[in-house]
Enzyme design. Sequence first.
Site, PDB file in Angstrom:
ATOM      1  N   LYS A 221     -42.293  -5.627  -0.631  1.00 22.52           N
ATOM      2  CA  LYS A 221     -42.146  -4.733  -1.372  1.00 22.52           C
ATOM      3  C   LYS A 221     -42.103  -2.944  -0.907  1.00 22.52           C
ATOM      4  O   LYS A 221     -42.366  -2.833   0.213  1.00 22.52           O
ATOM      5  CB  LYS A 221     -43.217  -4.807  -2.742  1.00 22.52           C
ATOM      6  CG  LYS A 221     -42.740  -6.073  -3.347  1.00 22.52           C
ATOM      7  CD  LYS A 221     -43.528  -6.228  -4.794  1.00 22.52           C
ATOM      8  CE  LYS A 221     -42.905  -7.406  -5.567  1.00 22.52           C
ATOM      9  NZ  LYS A 221     -43.936  -7.973  -6.565  1.00 22.52           N
ATOM     10  N   ARG A 255     -47.753 -14.750  -3.339  1.00 23.08           N
ATOM     11  CA  ARG A 255     -46.258 -15.119  -3.512  1.00 23.08           C
ATOM     12  C   ARG A 255     -45.500 -14.394  -2.459  1.00 23.08           C
ATOM     13  O   ARG A 255     -45.655 -13.248  -2.426  1.00 23.08           O
ATOM     14  CB  ARG A 255     -45.786 -14.566  -4.751  1.00 23.08           C
ATOM     15  CG  ARG A 255     -44.329 -14.975  -5.241  1.00 23.08           C
ATOM     16  CD  ARG A 255     -44.157 -14.395  -6.619  1.00 23.08           C
ATOM     17  NE  ARG A 255     -42.741 -14.515  -6.911  1.00 23.08           N
ATOM     18  CZ  ARG A 255     -41.948 -13.938  -6.643  1.00 23.08           C
ATOM     19  NH1 ARG A 255     -41.979 -12.802  -6.010  1.00 23.08           N
ATOM     20  NH2 ARG A 255     -40.476 -14.278  -7.102  1.00 23.08           N
TER      21      ARG A 255
HETATM   22  N1  HH2 Z   1     -42.472 -10.068  -7.757  1.00 25.19           N
HETATM   23  C1  HH2 Z   1     -41.128 -10.323  -8.101  1.00 25.19           C
HETATM   24  C2  HH2 Z   1     -40.503 -11.361  -8.930  1.00 25.19           C
HETATM   25  N2  HH2 Z   1     -41.583 -12.287  -9.614  1.00 25.19           N
HETATM   26  N3  HH2 Z   1     -43.884 -12.946 -10.109  1.00 25.19           N
HETATM   27  C3  HH2 Z   1     -45.106 -12.740  -9.947  1.00 25.19           C
HETATM   28  N4  HH2 Z   1     -45.887 -13.452 -10.478  1.00 25.19           N
HETATM   29  N5  HH2 Z   1     -45.556 -11.503  -8.853  1.00 25.19           N
HETATM   30  C4  HH2 Z   1     -44.572 -10.590  -8.377  1.00 25.19           C
HETATM   31  O1  HH2 Z   1     -45.283  -9.808  -7.701  1.00 25.19           O
HETATM   32  C5  HH2 Z   1     -43.323 -10.771  -8.563  1.00 25.19           C
HETATM   33  C6  HH2 Z   1     -42.887 -11.921  -9.379  1.00 25.19           C
HETATM   34  C7  HH2 Z   1     -40.133  -9.626  -7.390  1.00 25.19           C
HETATM   35  O2  HH2 Z   1     -39.808 -10.009  -6.130  1.00 25.19           O
HETATM   36  P1  HH2 Z   1     -38.448 -11.062  -5.631  1.00 25.19           P
HETATM   37  O3  HH2 Z   1     -38.426 -12.293  -6.528  1.00 25.19           O
HETATM   38  O4  HH2 Z   1     -38.486 -11.143  -4.122  1.00 25.19           O
HETATM   39  O5  HH2 Z   1     -37.511  -9.977  -6.027  1.00 25.19           O
HETATM   40  P2  HH2 Z   1     -36.298 -10.073  -7.376  1.00 25.19           P
HETATM   41  O6  HH2 Z   1     -37.202  -9.653  -8.396  1.00 25.19           O
HETATM   42  O7  HH2 Z   1     -35.198  -8.811  -6.976  1.00 25.19           O
HETATM   43  O8  HH2 Z   1     -35.693 -11.257  -7.234  1.00 25.19           O
END
Ligand code: HH2
Length: 277
Positions: A221, A255
């Site tokens: 992040k 995660r």
């Molecule tokens: N962060 C993202 C998505 N889902 N769910 C939870 N519970 N906690 C988090 O911190 C979280 C989440 C964002 O990360 P990522 O999936 O890598 O990116 P994107 O939303 O662009 O797919």
Amino acid sequence: MFWQTTRFRIDLTRPQVMGIVNVTPDSFSDGGRLTESSAAIRHCEQLVAEGADMLDIGGESTRPGSMPVSVDEELARVLPVLDAALTLGRPVSIDTNKPEVMRAVLARGADIINDINALQAPGALDVVAGHASCGVCLMHMRGDPATMQQRPHYDDVLREVGGFLDERLRACRARGVVDERIVLDPGIGFGKSVEHNLDLLRRQRELLALGRPLLLGWSRKSTLGTITGRDVSQRLVASVAAALAAVQSGARIVRVHDVAATVDALKVWAAADLARG
Ligand code: HH2
């Protein structure tokens, strides 16, 4: 502490690694890599081989500035990957905030609903409450992904995030979703500045007073980019350090994108017996 999910009652004595599988063209760190179901399925297999304790499959990016996708599009992305992931012997979580998607993936056998919107969409809590035992992750977000990073403000970020998670926990209980099915996530980067995210890390233990396990998502992040000066493609070490810091402060699930490195780091952390206290 346990996390009850559809097929598994997960023992959280050892910190668990949730491997991220983004079946999206636009995720902030890995968008476009896994838009073919076959590539996403191979990625699921690889993360399990690397030691992922569970998988989190998402069909809609929630990065700052992202736009929602339709239910049909999200299901087309997620369902084939879910079906394959369910054969891998690990709990499978679906990252979604849409009740229609929740209903469809639970009907297919998904173990966990991971909702960045903490089941606030009309009908979302009904779907989870109507299921016998699926797990759920309730995450805090201020605003929505399209606008959430436009000057977020809190008087006391810990108190406000904690108050929100407590309210959502009570809403679940009131609908008969038992505590053992629920984990909580303060939502790093979701409507929070660098200072807010670091405050949440420094005071993370205060959230344990809510009585449920914490899931933390620091992986790649932008706050890590601010601290290290590194581009998103070069945040592996920073992400592992953040995962360890989160576990050290009481997180039971992390995660992450980089499963192998995180698993190794947590093994050393456990061997050093820092788990106590
Ligand atoms: N962060 C993202 C998505 N889902 N769910 C939870 N519970 N906690 C988090 O911190 C979280 C989440 C964002 O990360 P990522 O999936 O890598 O990116 P994107 O939303 O662009 O797919």
